[in-house]
Structure formats: C-alpha cells, structure tokens
Write a protein that holds these residues in place. Structure first.
Motif, PDB file in Angstrom:
ATOM      1  N   LEU A   1       0.490  -1.390   0.014  1.00 54.73           N
ATOM      2  CA  LEU A   1       0.358   0.237  -0.077  1.00 54.73           C
ATOM      3  C   LEU A   1       0.800   1.049   0.218  1.00 54.73           C
ATOM      4  O   LEU A   1       0.635   2.395  -0.764  1.00 54.73           O
ATOM      5  CB  LEU A   1      -0.817  -0.480   1.087  1.00 54.73           C
ATOM      6  CG  LEU A   1      -2.006  -1.056   1.363  1.00 54.73           C
ATOM      7  CD1 LEU A   1      -2.725  -1.459   2.419  1.00 54.73           C
ATOM      8  CD2 LEU A   1      -3.000  -0.615   0.083  1.00 54.73           C
TER       9      LEU A   1
ATOM     10  N   ASP B   1      -3.772  -0.682  -4.539  1.00 58.82           N
ATOM     11  CA  ASP B   1      -5.182  -0.099  -4.052  1.00 58.82           C
ATOM     12  C   ASP B   1      -5.532  -0.703  -3.664  1.00 58.82           C
ATOM     13  O   ASP B   1      -6.878  -0.780  -2.639  1.00 58.82           O
ATOM     14  CB  ASP B   1      -5.758  -0.198  -5.618  1.00 58.82           C
ATOM     15  CG  ASP B   1      -5.503   1.147  -6.361  1.00 58.82           C
ATOM     16  OD1 ASP B   1      -5.757   2.860  -6.119  1.00 58.82           O
ATOM     17  OD2 ASP B   1      -4.363   0.930  -7.081  1.00 58.82           O
TER      18      ASP B   1
ATOM     19  N   TYR C   1      -5.495   1.921   6.371  1.00 62.93           N
ATOM     20  CA  TYR C   1      -5.111   2.379   5.252  1.00 62.93           C
ATOM     21  C   TYR C   1      -6.826   2.379   4.721  1.00 62.93           C
ATOM     22  O   TYR C   1      -6.617   3.617   3.432  1.00 62.93           O
ATOM     23  CB  TYR C   1      -3.886   1.242   4.218  1.00 62.93           C
ATOM     24  CG  TYR C   1      -2.641   2.103   4.478  1.00 62.93           C
ATOM     25  CD1 TYR C   1      -1.684   2.771   4.230  1.00 62.93           C
ATOM     26  CD2 TYR C   1      -2.250   1.063   5.878  1.00 62.93           C
ATOM     27  CE1 TYR C   1      -0.628   2.990   4.828  1.00 62.93           C
ATOM     28  CE2 TYR C   1      -0.616   1.937   5.858  1.00 62.93           C
ATOM     29  CZ  TYR C   1       0.451   1.780   5.508  1.00 62.93           C
ATOM     30  OH  TYR C   1       0.858   2.569   5.217  1.00 62.93           O
TER      31      TYR C   1
ATOM     32  N   VAL D   1      -8.385   1.331   2.892  1.00 58.90           N
ATOM     33  CA  VAL D   1      -8.759  -0.114   1.259  1.00 58.90           C
ATOM     34  C   VAL D   1      -9.456  -0.976   0.928  1.00 58.90           C
ATOM     35  O   VAL D   1      -9.639  -1.563   2.443  1.00 58.90           O
ATOM     36  CB  VAL D   1      -7.894  -0.661   1.127  1.00 58.90           C
ATOM     37  CG1 VAL D   1      -6.845   0.965   0.797  1.00 58.90           C
ATOM     38  CG2 VAL D   1      -6.341  -1.609   1.992  1.00 58.90           C
TER      39      VAL D   1
END
Length: 396
Positions: free
Chosen positions: A225, A230, A251, A253
């Motif tokens: 990351l 992604d 994060y 995500v």
C-alpha cells in the motif's frame, strides 16, 4: 439464519432436507415460481406460525412433516413467495415478539434489500470504481511455481502483462508473490516482499489500473500500500496474520475476504461439507463481523467463495451454480475460477494450458449471474466475454 436459495437447486432436494411429507412435494413444485427464502432450524411453533402467515399472504412454506404434531423440536423452513408476499409476511411477523419471529422478519427484510440490484463503489488510493457491471481482474504471479506456467512473470514480463491488461480492458491487476495452489509450500516474508514490491513499483509507474496485491501477511500488505497498491486480496480472510485487519482499517482500502479451510498445503484434507452454501454464509457473516469490529468499513469488503480452496470439483460446481446466494450478504462478490483443476477434470484431464475456452465460458456464466469481479489469467478473451454478455442484458 435467513438466506435465499438459488432456483438452480432441485426443489425436491430441499424439501427432503427439511423433512417435508413427500405427499406435499407436488403442491410446492406448483408454487415454485418466485423466490425461495430458507430459514434455518426454528422452534417448531415458530415454523408453524410462519407457514400459516405465509398462506395468509398468498405464499406458502415447507416445514418438517411433524411440525403440526410437535414431534420435532425444530424445523427449517422454505418459503416460496414473491416480493409482495414476503413484504406482507415481514409486516405480520414483526408484530410477534416471541420465538424470535420479529427477528426473523428483520432478517427477511434484510435479505430482500440486499437482493435488489445494488451498485457498489470501491474507494481506493488511486480513484473510485463503480461495480455496476462485471469487472475483470488480471492475475500476475511473481512466483516460479504457480499452477499455470503462463501466469508466471518477472519484472519485464510482469510489466508487459500489466500494460496488456490495461489496453484490453481489465479494471484490476492482482500481483501475488506466493503460490497458493493446492499443496504449495509457504515462503518467507522477505522472499515474498522481494518478489512483489519491485514489480508493484514498476507497474504503478506505467499503468493506471487498480492494483490488488494477493497476500495474507500484514507487512507485505503495508509495504504494498505504501508503494501504490489499491486493495489487498487475503486468501485467509484476515485470519493468518492478526495485524492484517489493522492495516486494512488504517489505510482504508478494500479487502477481498476469501473462504478457505486449512492452508494451501493442507486445504484439500478439509474438503468435506454437510451444507456447503450454509458454511459459506456462516463463514462470511463471522468474518465480516470480525472485520467491522477491527474498524474496517462495510464499503471496503469484497467476498470470494474460494473456488478450488478446500473444495472438491463437485463443491466448486455447486458454488458456481448457486453463486447468487452470496449476493444477499450485501457485499460485492469476486470469483477466481480461471483455468482451475475442476475445469481440467470437466474437459477430460487437460492441463491448465488447455483450459482457456472453458474459463471464458464460466466468465460468461458468472457475468450473466451478476458477479461483480472475475479474477482471470487471460485479459482480452474474458473482457470480450463480459462485453458480449452485458450487451445482451443491457444493450450496446
């Protein structure tokens, strides 16, 4: 537990599983034209009430043949109804605060809501993606031992494959540094990082595709990351590394939560199920609850039934046949079916190199079913299949 059952399952099989009177089978077969809602093991008076209220709403429900006599303590229930009838049933059961009937009403309502066509939007570091139509994820295996030799890449061929995926319409690429084929041995974290991160950096510089990293290690996910990935694709469903969920939450995500038992080296020893789809449903409910408890948001979660992972060919085919049952969980569904051994068996024992046409056929089927992401080795044939099927459904 309340869930939808696919119309592709033989109704007689379901009635037999419940313990319904065989003399009633013909009645239910005549009414099997709408939705099938399955309720697991409820107290027998509750099963009786559900059946009576179904009838009052114009629907019907199958229960164990001894519910009426009280000779069984519990019975599963199979409701055969259309949407209007189910909404009527929900309204009635919600007024009954006993035997868990009001809770069952809420679960039926939730199943109905999640069944409706939903557009999921993935928010990722390099942009957002709407999953209204089936998207293709192309596999890049930075490994020397993946089951399909044609998927193995190094820095040079990996970049070429990524560029090809972008040019031919893939939405994602999925970079993996550790083989997860049946019987695969585990590699060390340092080796996985050595295989993944340089390729990831190089690909990130050249293409605008969304990049998934196939890893079950939190440190690999974190470094991926930091270097342009992604989303994370975790075959262990956040169970191997207890820090993985924290990394995903930190994060913000998306994460693919896959179903598997054991490890890649041992998983086929665990390929035994009493009720496979119930197992998947229960597993995903538990894994989603765990993810949410760690701060992962609902819009970050993608589910993968794990074709070939702790599953025999008959299990894989059942999952594919009933894949829409997973949609009622309310999350996007990813299927990785490309060139798997089940296809080899179907085609007479052919090697992975000869399973492309079969894979494309499955991609077409999954697109028609409404699967959100298909994970494949070959970009253009599968993208073409998706386009062809979507054109039939929605027009050009």
């Amino acid at each position: 537990m309340v869930r939808l059952i696919s119309k592709d399952v033989d109704l007689r099989e379901l009635l037999n599983q419940i313990g319904s009177d065989p003399a009633s089978y013909g009645i239910f077969l005549d009414k099997d034209s709408h939705l099938r809602v399955w309720i697991d093991e409820v107290y027998y008076p509750a099963a009786s009430v559900i059946k009576q209220e179904c009838l009052s709403c114009g629907a019907d429900a199958a229960v164990h043949k001894h519910v009426i006599t009280g000779k069984v303590e519990k019975s599963s229930v199979l409701i055969l109804a259309n949407v209007r009838q189910l909404k009527c049933l929900v309204d009635k059961l919600r007024r009954m605060p006993y035997w868990g009937l009001n809770q069952i009403a809420d679960e039926i309502k939730s199943v109905l809501e999640d069944r409706e066509a939903r557009t999921f939007v993935l928010t990722m570091p390099n942009g957002t993606l709407e999953l209204r139509r089936t998207k293709v994820m192309t596999i890049l295996n930075a490994t020397p031992d993946s089951f399909f030799p044609g998927s193995r890449v190094d820095l040079h061929t990996g970049l070429e494959r990524a560029v090809d995926a972008e040019e031919n319409g893939a939405a994602f690429i999925d970079i993996g540094g550790a083989s997860t084929r049946p019987g695969a041995a585990e590699i060390g974290e340092d080796e996985e990082l050595r295989r993944v991160i340089p390729l990831l950096r190089q690909v990130r510089e050249r293409v605008k595709l969304f990049i998934s990293v196939d890893t079950y290690r939190a440190e690999v996910a974190k470094q991926a990351l930091e270097n342009g990935a992604d989303l994370i694709n975790d075959i262990y469903g956040l169970q191997f590394d207890k820090e993985m969920a924290n990394v995903i939450a930190d994060y913000g995500v998306p994460v693919v939560i896959m179903h598997m038992r054991g490890t890649p080296a041992t998983m086929q020893e665990y390929a035994s199920y009493d009720d496979l789809m119930k197992e998947l449903h229960t597993y995903f409910v538990e894994r989603v609850e765990y993810a949410l408890s760690k701060g992962i948001k609902e819009n970050q979660i993608i589910l993968d039934p794990g074709i070939g992972f702790a599953k025999l060919p008959e299990h894989n085919l059942e999952v594919l046949r009933r894949i829409e049952e997973l949609f009622t969980l309310g999350f996007p569904v990813l299927v990785g079916h490309s060139r798997k051994s089940t296809m080899g068996k179907i085609l007479g024992g052919v090697p992975a190199e000869e399973r492309l046409f079969g894979t494309v056929a499955w991609t077409s089927y999954l697109t028609w079913k409404g699967v959100h992401i298909v994970r494949v080795h070959d970009t253009k044939p599968n993208v073409d299949a998706v386009k062809a099927v979507e054109a039939i459904r929605e027009g050009i």
